[in-house]
Design a protein around this motif. Structure first.
Motif, short mmCIF file in Angstrom:
data_model
loop_
_atom_site.label_atom_id
_atom_site.label_comp_id
_atom_site.label_asym_id
_atom_site.label_seq_id
_atom_site.Cartn_x
_atom_site.Cartn_y
_atom_site.Cartn_z
N ARG B 148 0.69 -0.99 -0.09
CA ARG B 148 0.02 -0.02 0.10
C ARG B 148 0.75 1.22 0.02
NH1 ARG B 148 -3.79 -1.42 3.68
NH2 ARG B 148 -5.23 -1.54 2.16
N PRO B 149 0.34 2.22 -0.87
CA PRO B 149 1.49 3.42 -0.97
C PRO B 149 1.27 4.08 0.45
CG PRO B 149 0.00 3.15 -2.85
CD PRO B 149 -0.38 2.21 -2.05
N THR B 150 2.24 4.74 0.82
CA THR B 150 2.46 5.42 2.26
C THR B 150 1.60 6.80 2.08
OG1 THR B 150 4.66 6.18 1.79
CG2 THR B 150 4.42 4.38 3.26
N PRO B 151 0.81 7.25 2.86
CA PRO B 151 0.20 8.58 2.96
C PRO B 151 1.34 9.54 2.69
CG PRO B 151 -0.37 7.33 5.05
CD PRO B 151 0.69 6.50 4.40
N GLY B 152 0.68 10.29 1.64
CA GLY B 152 1.59 11.45 1.11
C GLY B 152 2.73 11.06 0.39
N GLY B 153 3.21 9.81 0.14
CA GLY B 153 4.10 9.46 -0.66
C GLY B 153 3.60 8.81 -2.01
N ARG B 154 4.51 8.22 -2.75
CA ARG B 154 4.22 7.42 -3.92
C ARG B 154 4.93 6.34 -3.98
NH1 ARG B 154 0.14 8.62 -6.95
NH2 ARG B 154 0.77 7.08 -8.25
#
Lengths: 154, 154
Positions: B148-154
């Motif tokens: 899962r992509p980390t929040p705020g990151g890609r």
């Protein structure tokens, strides 16, 4: 298709390596197989393939295994095979469109089947390589092969 | 075909079992697949099948594996799969024409990939059963699943 030219269990030499032949999957073949059996985006679309760990359109593992079977079916080094019992496969490199693949098999062990004495169990290591010598499939398999009928018996 | 509904690596519960779905290969499907990829007589012809250890017309092992992939592709229990790394398969019973096959998967292990930290390596045991509850495929596989992509990151 006929197995009449194929070898019996008794003909197999442990340690011997054979080249079974070659096949070049086209882009159309890769996409058609994937559409029917394994419609994941990276097997259907170049851009999705580039975004995947394979870095480009690649054949499904089902297709890769089927290509090894296809090459074997056209080989002059065939055995009187009777059933696939089990196998292990690894896919170290991706199968790309329009790259020729070559199949090699080495016989590692054989024994008469205890439950079906008219057959032998053969173990082999198969490697399928692309044009750069990268393995796209490494397989160990165990399968049944017919034993030669004894003279006078059936 | 879209993986948009599929689960990430983080969503996988080790020990959980899921039923992925069902498929019934017809006689025509078995013969058509074999003709294209594995033209051994016992996959093409009823009489040759009866004379084989399988005791009747049976699907190719390539086809059996492909059926498991097909069922998975239609499942509502899909993951964001990214690559098949390797697998072991056994074929304890033959796949017969017109018998419904059901696919079950149990997740046995997962870890973050050390070489590709945006993916996880998932291990599972898959069983495909016929209507009599006989396993026609027992598979252990290792494959990559998106994290899962980390929040705020890609």
């Amino acid at each position: 298709m006929s197995a009449s030219q194929a070898d019996y269990f008794e003909d197999i030499e442990i340690g011997r390596s054979v080249e079974n032949g070659r096949h070049t999957p086209t882009r159309d073949e890769i996409i058609a197989f994937a559409r029917q059996w394994d419609p994941q985006p990276f097997h259907l679309d170049e851009a999705a393939g580039r975004a995947s760990p394979m870095g480009g359109l690649s054949a499904s593992s089902c297709h890769t295994y089927s290509i090894s079977s296809l090459i074997y079916s056209r080989s002059e080094e065939k055995l009187k095979t009777a059933a696939m019992l089990g196998l292990e496969m690894r896919f170290p490199s991706a199968v790309r469109p329009d790259e020729e693949l070559a199949l090699f098999e080495r016989f590692t062990a054989k024994r008469v089947s205890s439950s079906r004495p008219q057959y032998g169990v053969v173990s082999s290591e198969t490697v399928m390589e692309n044009e750069r010598g990268e393995a796209v499939l490494i397989m160990r398999s165990n399968y049944l092969v017919e034993r030669r009928p004894t003279p006078g018996g059936r």
